[in-house]
Design a protein around this motif. Structure first.
Motif, mmCIF file in Angstrom:
data_model
loop_
_atom_site.group_PDB
_atom_site.id
_atom_site.type_symbol
_atom_site.label_atom_id
_atom_site.label_comp_id
_atom_site.label_asym_id
_atom_site.label_seq_id
_atom_site.Cartn_x
_atom_site.Cartn_y
_atom_site.Cartn_z
ATOM 1 N N THR A 101 0.827 -1.202 0.000
ATOM 2 C CA THR A 101 0.000 0.000 0.000
ATOM 3 C C THR A 101 0.861 1.251 0.000
ATOM 4 O OG1 THR A 101 -1.717 -1.200 1.210
ATOM 5 C CG2 THR A 101 -1.851 1.194 1.217
ATOM 6 N N LEU A 102 1.960 1.223 0.742
ATOM 7 C CA LEU A 102 2.875 2.368 0.735
ATOM 8 C C LEU A 102 3.460 2.607 -0.652
ATOM 9 C CD1 LEU A 102 4.802 2.033 4.111
ATOM 10 C CD2 LEU A 102 3.597 4.056 3.306
ATOM 11 N N GLU A 132 0.851 6.804 -6.672
ATOM 12 C CA GLU A 132 -0.284 7.696 -6.915
ATOM 13 C C GLU A 132 0.090 9.154 -6.651
ATOM 14 O OE1 GLU A 132 -3.688 6.345 -4.769
ATOM 15 O OE2 GLU A 132 -3.847 4.496 -5.950
ATOM 16 N N TYR A 133 0.940 9.382 -5.654
ATOM 17 C CA TYR A 133 1.382 10.749 -5.379
ATOM 18 C C TYR A 133 2.233 11.279 -6.526
ATOM 19 C CZ TYR A 133 3.942 14.609 -3.265
ATOM 20 O OH TYR A 133 4.510 15.827 -3.019
ATOM 21 N N ASN A 181 -0.052 12.421 5.315
ATOM 22 C CA ASN A 181 -0.837 11.821 6.401
ATOM 23 C C ASN A 181 -0.938 10.303 6.256
ATOM 24 O OD1 ASN A 181 -1.332 14.267 7.670
ATOM 25 N ND2 ASN A 181 -3.235 14.617 6.565
ATOM 26 N N LEU A 182 -1.260 9.845 5.058
ATOM 27 C CA LEU A 182 -1.400 8.409 4.830
ATOM 28 C C LEU A 182 -0.067 7.688 4.975
ATOM 29 C CD1 LEU A 182 -3.920 8.389 1.850
ATOM 30 C CD2 LEU A 182 -4.338 7.613 4.184
ATOM 31 N N LYS A 183 0.981 8.302 4.444
ATOM 32 C CA LYS A 183 2.305 7.689 4.540
ATOM 33 C C LYS A 183 2.726 7.545 5.998
ATOM 34 C CE LYS A 183 7.052 8.048 3.018
ATOM 35 N NZ LYS A 183 8.071 8.837 2.353
ATOM 36 N N LYS A 184 2.500 8.582 6.786
ATOM 37 C CA LYS A 184 2.850 8.532 8.200
ATOM 38 C C LYS A 184 2.046 7.449 8.917
ATOM 39 C CE LYS A 184 3.287 11.386 12.310
ATOM 40 N NZ LYS A 184 3.099 12.706 12.899
ATOM 41 N N GLU A 191 2.118 1.967 11.371
ATOM 42 C CA GLU A 191 1.596 0.608 11.503
ATOM 43 C C GLU A 191 2.673 -0.431 11.178
ATOM 44 O OE1 GLU A 191 -2.189 -0.176 9.624
ATOM 45 O OE2 GLU A 191 -2.811 1.891 9.975
ATOM 46 N N VAL A 192 3.449 -0.193 10.130
ATOM 47 C CA VAL A 192 4.521 -1.122 9.765
ATOM 48 C C VAL A 192 5.582 -1.171 10.865
ATOM 49 C CG1 VAL A 192 6.423 -1.511 8.149
ATOM 50 C CG2 VAL A 192 4.170 -0.942 7.275
ATOM 51 N N ALA A 193 5.914 -0.017 11.433
ATOM 52 C CA ALA A 193 6.901 0.019 12.510
ATOM 53 C C ALA A 193 6.411 -0.775 13.723
ATOM 54 C CB ALA A 193 7.199 1.461 12.904
#
Length: 124
Positions: free
Chosen positions: A53-54, A60-61, A73-76, A81-83
């Protein structure tokens, strides 16, 4: 005649219960009851999905499909969550290593105690 009525009532009740089960079963999450020890694999698949998803989010960006603020915001959110998943995996691995190390130490202590007991028995 009376036997046929009882059999037909039992058959009707079973048919009604089967229909009720089939109607209500989609509302229950059966995999939570059936999945006993799949947490580690679930973490791996969740992490892979988040990383995918990242990558899609970055694509897309770069294609100007989402705004910079949404991207940040979405990336953070996804990176957090991954961290968390990676930290949980690390703790799981560390606890396994600790358990293995403790088992090894206990075996060495037992061997030393046995060796000491034999030497002490020979000295008498």
């Amino acid at each position: 005649m009376h036997d046929i009525t009882i059999i037909s009532m039992i058959f009707t009740a079973l048919l009604a219960l089967t229909c009720l089960f089939l109607i209500l079963s989609p509302y229950f999450k059966w995999d939570t009851y059936l999945n006993v020890s799949g947490k580690g694999q679930d973490l791996v698949s969740t992490k892979e999905a988040l990383l995918t998803t990242l990558n899609e989010l970055e694509f897309e960006y770069k294609m100007d499909k989402i705004s910079h603020a949404d991207y940040k915001n979405l990336k953070k959110q996804y990176e957090t969550e991954v961290a968390g998943i990676m930290k949980e995996e690390e703790l799981t691995i560390a606890s396994r290593v600790d358990q293995d190390l403790m088992a090894e130490v206990e075996k060495e202590i037992e061997a030393q105690m046995k060796n000491y007991g034999q030497k002490k028995g020979e000295g008498k």
